[in-house]
Design a protein around this motif. Sequence first.
Motif, PDB file in Angstrom:
ATOM      1  N   GLY A 136    -106.233  30.563  -2.171  1.00 23.75           N
ATOM      2  CA  GLY A 136    -106.816  28.891  -2.418  1.00 23.75           C
ATOM      3  C   GLY A 136    -106.156  28.261  -2.651  1.00 23.75           C
ATOM      4  N   THR A 137    -106.261  26.875  -2.111  1.00 21.11           N
ATOM      5  CA  THR A 137    -105.668  25.631  -2.620  1.00 21.11           C
ATOM      6  C   THR A 137    -105.403  25.664  -4.321  1.00 21.11           C
ATOM      7  OG1 THR A 137    -106.767  24.564  -1.128  1.00 21.11           O
ATOM      8  CG2 THR A 137    -105.420  23.310  -2.097  1.00 21.11           C
ATOM      9  N   TYR A 138    -106.709  26.657  -5.469  1.00 26.29           N
ATOM     10  CA  TYR A 138    -106.105  26.172  -6.932  1.00 26.29           C
ATOM     11  C   TYR A 138    -106.351  28.153  -7.699  1.00 26.29           C
ATOM     12  CZ  TYR A 138    -111.707  25.106  -7.871  1.00 26.29           C
ATOM     13  OH  TYR A 138    -112.728  25.340  -7.327  1.00 26.29           O
ATOM     14  N   ASP A 139    -106.262  28.593  -8.021  1.00 29.05           N
ATOM     15  CA  ASP A 139    -106.810  29.768  -8.989  1.00 29.05           C
ATOM     16  C   ASP A 139    -106.543  30.687  -7.988  1.00 29.05           C
ATOM     17  OD1 ASP A 139    -107.472  31.198 -11.742  1.00 29.05           O
ATOM     18  OD2 ASP A 139    -109.524  31.810 -10.196  1.00 29.05           O
ATOM     19  N   GLY A 140    -105.249  30.645  -7.528  1.00 25.15           N
ATOM     20  CA  GLY A 140    -104.906  31.798  -5.826  1.00 25.15           C
ATOM     21  C   GLY A 140    -103.309  31.662  -6.114  1.00 25.15           C
ATOM     22  N   ILE A 141    -103.083  33.107  -5.767  1.00 23.19           N
ATOM     23  CA  ILE A 141    -101.752  33.510  -5.961  1.00 23.19           C
ATOM     24  C   ILE A 141    -101.142  33.704  -4.470  1.00 23.19           C
ATOM     25  CG2 ILE A 141     -99.933  35.593  -6.348  1.00 23.19           C
ATOM     26  CD1 ILE A 141    -101.182  33.973  -9.194  1.00 23.19           C
ATOM     27  N   PHE A 142     -99.894  32.751  -4.059  1.00 24.43           N
ATOM     28  CA  PHE A 142     -99.299  32.673  -2.716  1.00 24.43           C
ATOM     29  C   PHE A 142     -98.566  34.051  -2.890  1.00 24.43           C
ATOM     30  CE2 PHE A 142     -99.319  28.117  -4.137  1.00 24.43           C
ATOM     31  CZ  PHE A 142    -100.414  28.204  -2.994  1.00 24.43           C
ATOM     32  N   MET A 143     -97.919  34.753  -1.252  1.00 24.74           N
ATOM     33  CA  MET A 143     -97.813  35.421  -1.511  1.00 24.74           C
ATOM     34  C   MET A 143     -95.833  35.706  -1.761  1.00 24.74           C
ATOM     35  SD  MET A 143     -97.713  36.130   3.036  1.00 24.74           S
ATOM     36  CE  MET A 143     -99.674  37.367   3.222  1.00 24.74           C
ATOM     37  N   ASN A 144     -95.663  34.547  -2.503  1.00 25.66           N
ATOM     38  CA  ASN A 144     -93.678  34.340  -2.886  1.00 25.66           C
ATOM     39  C   ASN A 144     -94.570  34.716  -4.468  1.00 25.66           C
ATOM     40  OD1 ASN A 144     -95.078  31.819  -4.384  1.00 25.66           O
ATOM     41  ND2 ASN A 144     -93.612  30.289  -3.165  1.00 25.66           N
ATOM     42  N   GLY A 145     -95.437  34.984  -5.211  1.00 25.13           N
ATOM     43  CA  GLY A 145     -96.081  35.311  -6.080  1.00 25.13           C
ATOM     44  C   GLY A 145     -96.238  34.565  -7.302  1.00 25.13           C
TER      45      GLY A 145
END
Length: 361
Positions: A126-135
């Motif tokens: 998500g645009t917030y409260d998410g974790i990107f693939m880079n951690g």
Amino acid sequence: MTAPDYKFEGWLASDASAANGTMQWKEFEPKKWEETDIDIKITHCGICGSDLHTLRSGWGPTNYPCCVGHEIVGIAVRVGSQAEGNIKVGDRVGVGAQGESCLGRKGHCNECASGNERFCARHWAGTYDGIFMNGDKSYGGYALYNRSHSHFVVKIPDALPSAHAAPMLCGGTTTYTPLKENGCGPGKSVGVIGVGGLGHFAILFAKALGADQVVAISRKGNKRNDALALGASSYIATDEDENWSQEHGRSLDLIICTVSSSKMPLAQYVSLLKVHGTLIQLGNPDDGFLTVPAGSLIIQNAKLGGSMIGSPGDIREMLQLAADKGLKPWVKERPMKDANQAIMDMEDGKARYRYVLVNEW
């Protein structure tokens, strides 16, 4: 490219009490810069019901500290060398509820390959409260700046004011997309349950897509005039007419339900559908689970489905339709500095029908 000379600061929630107006203005560390990214100097950010659910951990534990806001409009101030969308520094752009999917990665999923990034099963940030693939964590738009993957950043049509475009990036596309996908158009009668932030968009877009009849449905009659002014053909107040489900039975081809309550009379709502009709549920209750009205579905050969946000392609399509039709959502601008009070006013139902936070640059 040299590092930016601006800081990422915004309203951070440290625990579930933030939903009661205890967010604190602090600096935060955005995701590490990648050449596919775009930095946005935020001018406007809509307040969405999802923000409130997340602030109070209503849909599950929130990864605090959290900066909410996924209806972001602003100016592109840094554009990566591998950015998508032909976006340049100085362009007015926006980003909605999704910040990343597996698209572009080796062996990306079928959903992403077919333009349905919103249903990515391999990686959804998500645009917030998410974790990107880079951690790294994602931080939203109750802030001065936002960093997002360029695939999920869209240009805003010149004809749309920023305060109108911002709430369309989640609230607008969440209603536009299921209307489009379920045949809203000439010859159709469409019901909209809940005249609020989402519901008022559903009325606007149902009319813009050409529905013959748009019926607004709410518990009380106090929003009747608003609904008719937005373009509804008629209005049903369910608490004020005990025979409403019988009087209006089998009259609608499609219903969009925006209500987030496990206690709503779903079986009666389904009874409003014509044979072969469809009810699409948008609201996601955090007070319990909905009961499937099997009998009503069976005797009307009706369909019960759900929908969430819209993919970047849906958002661009929706924004252009809004620009072409001159749609004007009902918004009230609030200073970014007053975000705590604004979310409490939103929770109290005072918004008519969306609040948009504005940075005073």
